[in-house]
Motif scaffolding. Structure first.
Motif, PDB file in Angstrom:
ATOM      1  N   LEU A  18       0.825  -1.207   0.000  1.00  0.00           N
ATOM      2  CA  LEU A  18       0.000   0.000   0.000  1.00  0.00           C
ATOM      3  C   LEU A  18       0.861   1.260   0.000  1.00  0.00           C
ATOM      4  N   HIS A  19       2.059   1.158   0.570  1.00  0.00           N
ATOM      5  CA  HIS A  19       2.973   2.302   0.608  1.00  0.00           C
ATOM      6  C   HIS A  19       3.931   2.306  -0.580  1.00  0.00           C
ATOM      7  N   GLY A  20       3.761   1.368  -1.497  1.00  0.00           N
ATOM      8  CA  GLY A  20       4.610   1.345  -2.687  1.00  0.00           C
ATOM      9  C   GLY A  20       6.025   0.872  -2.420  1.00  0.00           C
ATOM     10  N   LEU A  21       6.225   0.119  -1.344  1.00  0.00           N
ATOM     11  CA  LEU A  21       7.558  -0.372  -1.009  1.00  0.00           C
ATOM     12  C   LEU A  21       7.880  -1.626  -1.815  1.00  0.00           C
ATOM     13  N   THR A  22       9.137  -1.810  -2.167  1.00  0.00           N
ATOM     14  CA  THR A  22       9.556  -3.011  -2.877  1.00  0.00           C
ATOM     15  C   THR A  22       9.542  -4.193  -1.920  1.00  0.00           C
ATOM     16  N   SER A  23       9.449  -5.387  -2.472  1.00  0.00           N
ATOM     17  CA  SER A  23       9.457  -6.590  -1.633  1.00  0.00           C
ATOM     18  C   SER A  23      10.774  -6.711  -0.873  1.00  0.00           C
ATOM     19  N   GLN A  24      11.872  -6.284  -1.483  1.00  0.00           N
ATOM     20  CA  GLN A  24      13.164  -6.326  -0.797  1.00  0.00           C
ATOM     21  C   GLN A  24      13.163  -5.408   0.420  1.00  0.00           C
ATOM     22  N   HIS A  25      12.623  -4.184   0.238  1.00  0.00           N
ATOM     23  CA  HIS A  25      12.546  -3.240   1.354  1.00  0.00           C
ATOM     24  C   HIS A  25      11.684  -3.809   2.466  1.00  0.00           C
ATOM     25  N   VAL A  26      10.527  -4.365   2.106  1.00  0.00           N
ATOM     26  CA  VAL A  26       9.608  -4.909   3.111  1.00  0.00           C
ATOM     27  C   VAL A  26      10.265  -6.051   3.874  1.00  0.00           C
ATOM     28  N   ASN A  27      10.906  -6.960   3.167  1.00  0.00           N
ATOM     29  CA  ASN A  27      11.535  -8.106   3.833  1.00  0.00           C
ATOM     30  C   ASN A  27      12.640  -7.664   4.776  1.00  0.00           C
ATOM     31  N   GLU A  56      14.056  -6.757  10.510  1.00  0.00           N
ATOM     32  CA  GLU A  56      14.620  -5.933  11.577  1.00  0.00           C
ATOM     33  C   GLU A  56      13.587  -5.619  12.653  1.00  0.00           C
ATOM     34  N   LEU A  57      12.372  -5.253  12.225  1.00  0.00           N
ATOM     35  CA  LEU A  57      11.349  -4.870  13.189  1.00  0.00           C
ATOM     36  C   LEU A  57      10.870  -6.058  14.014  1.00  0.00           C
ATOM     37  N   LEU A  58      10.654  -7.197  13.376  1.00  0.00           N
ATOM     38  CA  LEU A  58      10.173  -8.363  14.110  1.00  0.00           C
ATOM     39  C   LEU A  58      11.221  -8.856  15.097  1.00  0.00           C
ATOM     40  N   GLU A  59      12.461  -8.732  14.730  1.00  0.00           N
ATOM     41  CA  GLU A  59      13.535  -9.068  15.669  1.00  0.00           C
ATOM     42  C   GLU A  59      13.518  -8.105  16.839  1.00  0.00           C
ATOM     43  N   ARG A  60      13.365  -6.829  16.542  1.00  0.00           N
ATOM     44  CA  ARG A  60      13.343  -5.796  17.585  1.00  0.00           C
ATOM     45  C   ARG A  60      12.159  -5.966  18.519  1.00  0.00           C
ATOM     46  N   LEU A  61      11.040  -6.457  17.986  1.00  0.00           N
ATOM     47  CA  LEU A  61       9.815  -6.585  18.767  1.00  0.00           C
ATOM     48  C   LEU A  61       9.616  -7.992  19.330  1.00  0.00           C
ATOM     49  N   ASP A  62      10.674  -8.806  19.266  1.00  0.00           N
ATOM     50  CA  ASP A  62      10.626 -10.176  19.799  1.00  0.00           C
ATOM     51  C   ASP A  62       9.539 -11.008  19.133  1.00  0.00           C
ATOM     52  N   LEU A  63       9.400 -10.829  17.817  1.00  0.00           N
ATOM     53  CA  LEU A  63       8.394 -11.577  17.060  1.00  0.00           C
ATOM     54  C   LEU A  63       9.003 -12.356  15.899  1.00  0.00           C
ATOM     55  N   ALA A  64      10.319 -12.442  15.865  1.00  0.00           N
ATOM     56  CA  ALA A  64      10.987 -13.079  14.726  1.00  0.00           C
ATOM     57  C   ALA A  64      10.530 -14.518  14.533  1.00  0.00           C
ATOM     58  N   ARG A  72       2.033  -5.619  19.099  1.00  0.00           N
ATOM     59  CA  ARG A  72       3.409  -5.490  18.614  1.00  0.00           C
ATOM     60  C   ARG A  72       3.463  -5.578  17.092  1.00  0.00           C
ATOM     61  N   VAL A  73       2.647  -6.463  16.525  1.00  0.00           N
ATOM     62  CA  VAL A  73       2.582  -6.558  15.067  1.00  0.00           C
ATOM     63  C   VAL A  73       2.072  -5.245  14.479  1.00  0.00           C
ATOM     64  N   GLU A  74       1.070  -4.649  15.119  1.00  0.00           N
ATOM     65  CA  GLU A  74       0.532  -3.379  14.626  1.00  0.00           C
ATOM     66  C   GLU A  74       1.575  -2.270  14.703  1.00  0.00           C
ATOM     67  N   ILE A  75       2.397  -2.289  15.748  1.00  0.00           N
ATOM     68  CA  ILE A  75       3.470  -1.296  15.856  1.00  0.00           C
ATOM     69  C   ILE A  75       4.508  -1.537  14.759  1.00  0.00           C
ATOM     70  N   ALA A  76       4.849  -2.807  14.528  1.00  0.00           N
ATOM     71  CA  ALA A  76       5.787  -3.128  13.446  1.00  0.00           C
ATOM     72  C   ALA A  76       5.237  -2.654  12.108  1.00  0.00           C
ATOM     73  N   ARG A  77       3.961  -2.890  11.875  1.00  0.00           N
ATOM     74  CA  ARG A  77       3.343  -2.461  10.621  1.00  0.00           C
ATOM     75  C   ARG A  77       3.375  -0.939  10.489  1.00  0.00           C
ATOM     76  N   ALA A  78       3.103  -0.238  11.582  1.00  0.00           N
ATOM     77  CA  ALA A  78       3.084   1.228  11.548  1.00  0.00           C
ATOM     78  C   ALA A  78       4.469   1.805  11.281  1.00  0.00           C
ATOM     79  N   LEU A  79       5.524   1.070  11.650  1.00  0.00           N
ATOM     80  CA  LEU A  79       6.895   1.557  11.490  1.00  0.00           C
ATOM     81  C   LEU A  79       7.560   1.052  10.214  1.00  0.00           C
ATOM     82  N   LEU A  80       6.885   0.189   9.480  1.00  0.00           N
ATOM     83  CA  LEU A  80       7.507  -0.500   8.350  1.00  0.00           C
ATOM     84  C   LEU A  80       8.033   0.467   7.295  1.00  0.00           C
TER      85      LEU A  80
END
Length: 246
Positions: free
Chosen positions: A102-111, A116-124, A141-149
């Motif tokens: 939805l934000h036009g990010l590439t799959s590489q950027h998203v991955n 990084e975010l899931l590791e930071r949020l203990d969700l890896a 935590r997932v919602e915070i990760a999504r908001a920061l993606l």
């Protein structure tokens, strides 16, 4: 520079939901927005994110007026609403991938960002689990990760810990403060739970659509001559109620 609100007003028909609200968020800090249910917090968030059109007043981002929804505003803001908007049947990673698209990010950027975010949020280790299988704290935590993606500089959280137990609330509160410190993230944290606010936090006190205070918590306590922010808030809101009855 940052997010500034000037003389914001909003009505639902005859009811005044916000009345001449003005403030500037302290950059790189957790700014608390304190108010009881019905104070106008969710209306304010709907205006900041431009879900609602402005009726009166101005919202400025980096000293530039934001009169309409824009890609610049979308890029700068991350939002976690009170009601979850995660797709329960998708995995953690799939929810993040959808947001990235939805934000036009590439799959590489998203991955890369998701890792990084899931590791930071203990969700890896939960990246491939469905949202439905997660408890309330992990979903937040997932919602915070999504908001920061997409790398926003301002994070808006509207009652982000509602319905969570004490341990989960404290964990998310601590996490958000760490992000402010480590990433210079500017946060507006709406809550009616005073225990989520620290003494040095900048605090906006909203009641019945009006801003009653805009200062660090300890300054508000000093001005109200109270020992705690809870006492100060009670005194301010009772005073406002008594004035309305005169």
């Amino acid at each position: 520079m940052g997010l500034e609100v000037r003389q914001l007003g909003f009505r639902y028909g005859p009811r005044q939901a916000l009345d001449d609200v003005s403030f500037t968020l302290a950059a790189g800090q957790l700014n608390a927005l304190l108010g009881p249910n019905g104070a106008g917090k969710s209306t304010l968030y709907a205006l900041l994110t431009r879900l609602f059109s402005l009726q009166k007043g101005e919202i400025r981002l980096d000293d530039v007026s934001i009169t309409h929804p824009s890609s610049r505003l979308k890029q700068r803001l991350g939002v976690v609403f009170q009601q979850s908007t995660l797709d329960l049947d998708l995995s953690v990673l799939q929810n993040l991938e959808y947001h990235g698209a939805l934000h036009g990010l590439t799959s590489q950027h998203v991955n890369r960002a998701a890792t990084e975010l899931l590791e930071r949020l203990d969700l890896a280790d939960r990246r491939h689990d469905s949202i439905r299988s997660l408890n309330g704290g992990h979903r937040r935590r997932v919602e915070i990760a999504r908001a920061l993606l997409h790398g926003p500089s301002i994070l808006l959280l509207d009652e982000a810990t509602v319905g969570l137990d004490t341990a989960a609330r404290q964990s998310i509160n601590r996490l958000v403060r760490e992000l402010c410190h480590e990433q210079s993230l500017t946060v507006l944290w709406a809550t009616h739970l005073i225990e989520e606010i620290d003494s040095d936090d900048p605090v906006l006190v909203l009641h019945q659509g009006r801003l009653l205070a805009d200062a660090p918590a300890h300054v508000i306590c000093h001005k109200q001559q109270t020992r705690t922010l809870a006492e100060a808030f009670e005194r301010m809101t009772e005073l406002k109620e008594s004035r309305r009855c005169i």
